[in-house]
Design an enzyme around this catalytic site. Structure first.
Site, PDB file in Angstrom:
ATOM      1  CB  THR A   5      -0.624   0.300   1.488  1.00  0.00           C
ATOM      2  OG1 THR A   5      -1.940   0.558   1.001  1.00  0.00           O
ATOM      3  CG2 THR A   5      -0.946   0.318   1.805  1.00  0.00           C
ATOM      4  CB  ILE A  44      -6.898  -2.062   9.105  1.00  0.00           C
ATOM      5  CG1 ILE A  44      -8.171  -1.344   9.125  1.00  0.00           C
ATOM      6  CG2 ILE A  44      -6.869  -3.370  10.276  1.00  0.00           C
ATOM      7  CD1 ILE A  44      -9.110  -1.003  10.216  1.00  0.00           C
ATOM      8  CB  ALA A  59      -2.491   4.096   6.477  1.00  0.00           C
ATOM      9  CB  CYS A  95      -5.100  -3.538   0.025  1.00  0.00           C
ATOM     10  SG  CYS A  95      -5.026  -2.290   1.479  1.00  0.00           S
TER      11      CYS A  95
END
Length: 236
Positions: free
Chosen positions: A94, A159, A173, A189
């Site tokens: 990410t 997360i 974040a 992700c």
């Protein structure tokens, strides 16, 4: 969940690697507190717990335990002017950068009698409460593998956590006013066909990390049933 004081470390605009170092010192503090606190009841306050808050000072692509990019992809990302970092958390690659709130709760789940799955759900609930404070009632959490908080098919908050010996690290974040074009160069992700959004985009106005801090802490206090105490950086 157990009541107890949680230190709040507001690092402000800091390099991602520095926030990780502060987090690791906080993990060591919880371990030390546990080893010195005996076997008290799970309802006792948990000394040493913290939440580290920061805004990444420079763009960086970070990945979890199984998400390292191939050499060619890594070189391409580095050529964009971003740093690269491996993180000891779940989840794949990410982006972290300015305009994003990073929150690393360092909590003792054993003392809080909170399972890991319940902890991740609590982080999602925390962000959902924050969204409701900003009037984003459509924000939602989805079943795995779509961990995080979403607006439609776009992820607002990622997360990724690590839990060693029941002590948490890493966390979430939240895109506040992040330059979302950085996400165009990766599959965020590892989720194909999904987008990324920010509070600023969803609200149609500029929402900075500073705008979010107080409502974030209010939501944290509610979800984790704790008292928050501001603290200085624990130092090297």
């Amino acid at each position: 969940m157990a009541r107890g004081p949680v230190r709040v470390l507001r690092l402000g605009l800091r390099p991602y690697a520095e926030a990780l170092r502060v987090q690791e010192r906080c993990v060591a503090a919880v371990r030390a507190a546990r080893s010195g606190s005996g076997s008290g009841s799970g309802s006792d306050p948990v000394p040493g717990e913290s939440v580290v808050l920061s805004e990444p000072a420079e763009p960086v692509y970070a990945w979890g335990l199984r998400g390292a990019p191939e050499a060619e992809a890594a070189a391409r990302l580095r050529a964009l002017g971003a740093g690269l970092a491996a993180a000891r958390r779940g989840g794949q690659i990410t982006f972290h950068g300015p305009g994003q709130l990073l929150a690393f709760p360092v909590l003792d789940l054993r003392r809080r009698r909170l399972p890991l799955r319940g902890y991740v759900a609590a982080l999602e609930e925390l962000v959902l409460r924050l969204c409701r404070r900003f009037g984003l009632a459509a924000a939602r959490a989805l079943p795995p593998p779509f961990t995080g908080v979403w607006m439609g098919d776009s992820k607002l908050c990622a997360i990724g956590v690590h839990c060693g010996n029941h002590i948490t690290s890493h966390g979430l974040a939240l895109n506040c006013c992040t330059d979302l074009t950085w996400f165009d160069h990766i599959v965020p992700c590892g989720l194909e066909g999904k987008g990324v959004t920010s509070l600023s985009r969803e609200l149609g106005r500029h929402v900075t990390v500073d705008h979010v801090l107080e409502p974030f802490l209010d939501s944290f206090q509610e979800v984790f049933d704790c008292t928050l105490v501001c603290s200085e950086d624990p130092g090297d």
